[in-house]
Enzyme design. Structure first.
Site, PDB file in Angstrom:
ATOM      1  N   ASP A  39       3.495 -12.286  -4.138  1.00 31.17           N
ATOM      2  CA  ASP A  39       2.205 -11.645  -4.409  1.00 31.17           C
ATOM      3  C   ASP A  39       2.364 -10.137  -4.583  1.00 31.17           C
ATOM      4  O   ASP A  39       3.261  -9.526  -3.994  1.00 31.17           O
ATOM      5  CB  ASP A  39       1.234 -11.959  -3.248  1.00 31.17           C
ATOM      6  CG  ASP A  39      -0.211 -11.692  -3.622  1.00 31.17           C
ATOM      7  OD1 ASP A  39      -0.514 -11.590  -4.833  1.00 31.17           O
ATOM      8  OD2 ASP A  39      -1.045 -11.573  -2.700  1.00 31.17           O
ATOM      9  N   ARG A  55      -1.473  -5.223 -15.864  1.00 28.74           N
ATOM     10  CA  ARG A  55      -1.034  -6.196 -14.850  1.00 28.74           C
ATOM     11  C   ARG A  55       0.163  -7.043 -15.327  1.00 28.74           C
ATOM     12  O   ARG A  55       1.025  -7.425 -14.538  1.00 28.74           O
ATOM     13  CB  ARG A  55      -2.182  -7.166 -14.506  1.00 28.74           C
ATOM     14  CG  ARG A  55      -3.347  -6.551 -13.761  1.00 28.74           C
ATOM     15  CD  ARG A  55      -4.448  -7.591 -13.558  1.00 28.74           C
ATOM     16  NE  ARG A  55      -3.964  -8.764 -12.828  1.00 28.74           N
ATOM     17  CZ  ARG A  55      -3.890  -8.841 -11.503  1.00 28.74           C
ATOM     18  NH1 ARG A  55      -4.281  -7.826 -10.761  1.00 28.74           N
ATOM     19  NH2 ARG A  55      -3.436  -9.933 -10.926  1.00 28.74           N
ATOM     20  N   ARG A  92      -0.963  -5.239  -8.279  1.00 27.45           N
ATOM     21  CA  ARG A  92      -1.045  -3.935  -7.599  1.00 27.45           C
ATOM     22  C   ARG A  92       0.145  -3.042  -7.938  1.00 27.45           C
ATOM     23  O   ARG A  92       0.018  -1.827  -8.054  1.00 27.45           O
ATOM     24  CB  ARG A  92      -1.162  -4.145  -6.076  1.00 27.45           C
ATOM     25  CG  ARG A  92      -2.581  -4.418  -5.629  1.00 27.45           C
ATOM     26  CD  ARG A  92      -2.636  -5.066  -4.279  1.00 27.45           C
ATOM     27  NE  ARG A  92      -2.282  -6.472  -4.360  1.00 27.45           N
ATOM     28  CZ  ARG A  92      -2.030  -7.234  -3.310  1.00 27.45           C
ATOM     29  NH1 ARG A  92      -2.066  -6.709  -2.094  1.00 27.45           N
ATOM     30  NH2 ARG A  92      -1.734  -8.503  -3.460  1.00 27.45           N
ATOM     31  N   ASN A 110      -5.367 -19.970  -9.757  1.00 30.12           N
ATOM     32  CA  ASN A 110      -4.988 -18.940 -10.731  1.00 30.12           C
ATOM     33  C   ASN A 110      -5.442 -19.279 -12.158  1.00 30.12           C
ATOM     34  O   ASN A 110      -5.533 -18.389 -13.010  1.00 30.12           O
ATOM     35  CB  ASN A 110      -3.465 -18.687 -10.721  1.00 30.12           C
ATOM     36  CG  ASN A 110      -2.954 -17.978  -9.484  1.00 30.12           C
ATOM     37  OD1 ASN A 110      -1.810 -18.171  -9.083  1.00 30.12           O
ATOM     38  ND2 ASN A 110      -3.787 -17.145  -8.857  1.00 30.12           N
ATOM     39  N   TRP A 111      -5.775 -20.551 -12.410  1.00 33.52           N
ATOM     40  CA  TRP A 111      -6.315 -20.916 -13.736  1.00 33.52           C
ATOM     41  C   TRP A 111      -7.606 -20.171 -14.025  1.00 33.52           C
ATOM     42  O   TRP A 111      -8.009 -20.037 -15.187  1.00 33.52           O
ATOM     43  CB  TRP A 111      -6.577 -22.424 -13.836  1.00 33.52           C
ATOM     44  CG  TRP A 111      -5.349 -23.279 -13.888  1.00 33.52           C
ATOM     45  CD1 TRP A 111      -4.944 -24.188 -12.954  1.00 33.52           C
ATOM     46  CD2 TRP A 111      -4.353 -23.325 -14.932  1.00 33.52           C
ATOM     47  NE1 TRP A 111      -3.767 -24.789 -13.339  1.00 33.52           N
ATOM     48  CE2 TRP A 111      -3.386 -24.284 -14.557  1.00 33.52           C
ATOM     49  CE3 TRP A 111      -4.185 -22.646 -16.147  1.00 33.52           C
ATOM     50  CZ2 TRP A 111      -2.267 -24.581 -15.338  1.00 33.52           C
ATOM     51  CZ3 TRP A 111      -3.069 -22.943 -16.934  1.00 33.52           C
ATOM     52  CH2 TRP A 111      -2.135 -23.895 -16.521  1.00 33.52           C
ATOM     53  N   ARG A 118      -2.669 -14.271   4.521  1.00 33.35           N
ATOM     54  CA  ARG A 118      -3.275 -15.586   4.276  1.00 33.35           C
ATOM     55  C   ARG A 118      -2.287 -16.494   3.544  1.00 33.35           C
ATOM     56  O   ARG A 118      -1.282 -16.046   3.004  1.00 33.35           O
ATOM     57  CB  ARG A 118      -4.585 -15.452   3.497  1.00 33.35           C
ATOM     58  CG  ARG A 118      -4.481 -14.684   2.198  1.00 33.35           C
ATOM     59  CD  ARG A 118      -5.829 -14.641   1.457  1.00 33.35           C
ATOM     60  NE  ARG A 118      -5.746 -13.776   0.301  1.00 33.35           N
ATOM     61  CZ  ARG A 118      -6.166 -12.506   0.283  1.00 33.35           C
ATOM     62  NH1 ARG A 118      -6.724 -11.972   1.347  1.00 33.35           N
ATOM     63  NH2 ARG A 118      -6.038 -11.767  -0.804  1.00 33.35           N
ATOM     64  N   SER A 163      -3.334 -18.917   1.159  1.00 31.25           N
ATOM     65  CA  SER A 163      -3.762 -19.155  -0.226  1.00 31.25           C
ATOM     66  C   SER A 163      -3.380 -20.552  -0.762  1.00 31.25           C
ATOM     67  O   SER A 163      -2.811 -20.675  -1.853  1.00 31.25           O
ATOM     68  CB  SER A 163      -3.214 -18.059  -1.158  1.00 31.25           C
ATOM     69  OG  SER A 163      -3.641 -16.789  -0.730  1.00 31.25           O
TER      70      SER A 163
END
Ligand code: IPE
Ligand code: IPE
Ligand code: MG
Length: 244
Positions: free
Chosen positions: A22, A35, A26, A70-71, A196, A198
């Site tokens: 992840d 991104r 960022r 993520n779709w 988390r 996820s």
């Protein structure tokens, strides 16, 4: 740096390391980049971590690359991620053969675009016999989906009269998951500092040792990974028993 510079004890290496990769977005944002540039840089970390895992002797490396959720990202980003995945698979095949890496995928992969699925199937077929390490990519993966799928498979066996409800055990449930042929992760790493899970491997991480690092995935490279493996070797895994 060579991994032999670190004192890892071969006998207590994790057999299975799972990573929630992840922080690509960022990483890019911090540099005022798109991104997608973060995702591209993230594939360099994937290369590095795969290589070092193979070098030190990890047997299964599971990478969370794309979740069922993520779709719902903008279609441009989803398309870019699919393209990166396809290119990664194509460009890494020779390296996987050289290093005896078997590529496996877990998740609802039939949702992937046809061209990606084609390349994925090709690479899985080509690397099937490789015994050095399993590189397990979680693609269109969601743990809740996986558990519902297992429940349906088991229910069907009961319905067909092949199974009694009393015969439903933890082992049986495990054997109906995508991960049926691999041990549970000893180590779960999440980059970018989020605390988390996820929707990742909810059943399988029951006793995994968890490491969360603030490092964003594109900056996560071999030194930090080896440091985590070394810290893992210092932990006492109790599995509910009393301590040493
Ligand atoms: C992880 O990076 C890659 C995927 C989830 C596909 P993100 O894209 O989630 O990066 P952040 O969390 O926005 O920084
Ligand atoms: C988890 O990251 C999924 C992957 C790494 C593929 P996300 O960025 O999608 O997770 P959330 O939204 O922060 O929980
Ligand atoms: Mg994220």
């Amino acid at each position: 740096m060579n991994s032999s510079n670190f004192s890892l004890t071969p006998e207590s290496l994790p057999k299975h390391v799972a990573i929630i990769m992840d922080g690509n977005g960022r990483w890019a944002k911090k540099r005022a980049l798109n991104r997608i540039r973060g995702h591209r840089e993230g594939t360099e970390s994937v290369r590095d971590i795969v290589q070092v895992s193979r070098e030190v002797g990890v047997k299964v490396l599971t990478l969370y690359a794309f979740s069922t959720e993520n779709w719902k990202r903008p279609s441009m980003e989803v398309a870019a991620l699919m393209k990166l995945l396809k290119n990664f698979l194509k460009s890494e095949l020779s390296e996987m053969m050289e290093n005896s890496i078997c590529l496996n995928a877990i998740g609802d992969i039939k949702k992937l675009p046809y061209d990606v699925l084609d390349v994925l199937s090709e690479v899985m077929d080509a690397t099937r016999q490789n015994q050095g390490m399993i590189l397990n990519l979680a693609l269109s993966y969601g743990s809740r989906h996986e558990l519902v799928r297992a429940a349906r498979r088991i229910a069907n066996q009961v319905k067909e009269g092949q199974l009694e409800p009393d015969e439903i055990t933890e082992e049986l449930l495990s054997s109906n998951l995508y991960t049926h042929n691999m041990p549970d992760p000893d180590v779960l790493i999440r980059t970018s500092g989020e605390m988390r899970v996820s929707n990742f491997l909810l059943w399988q991480i029951a006793y995994s040792e968890i490491f969360v690092t603030k490092t964003l995935w594109p900056d996560f490279r071999r030194e930090e990974f080896i440091q985590i493996l070394s810290d893992y070797q210092k932990r006492e895994r109790r599995f509910g028993l009393t301590g040493a």
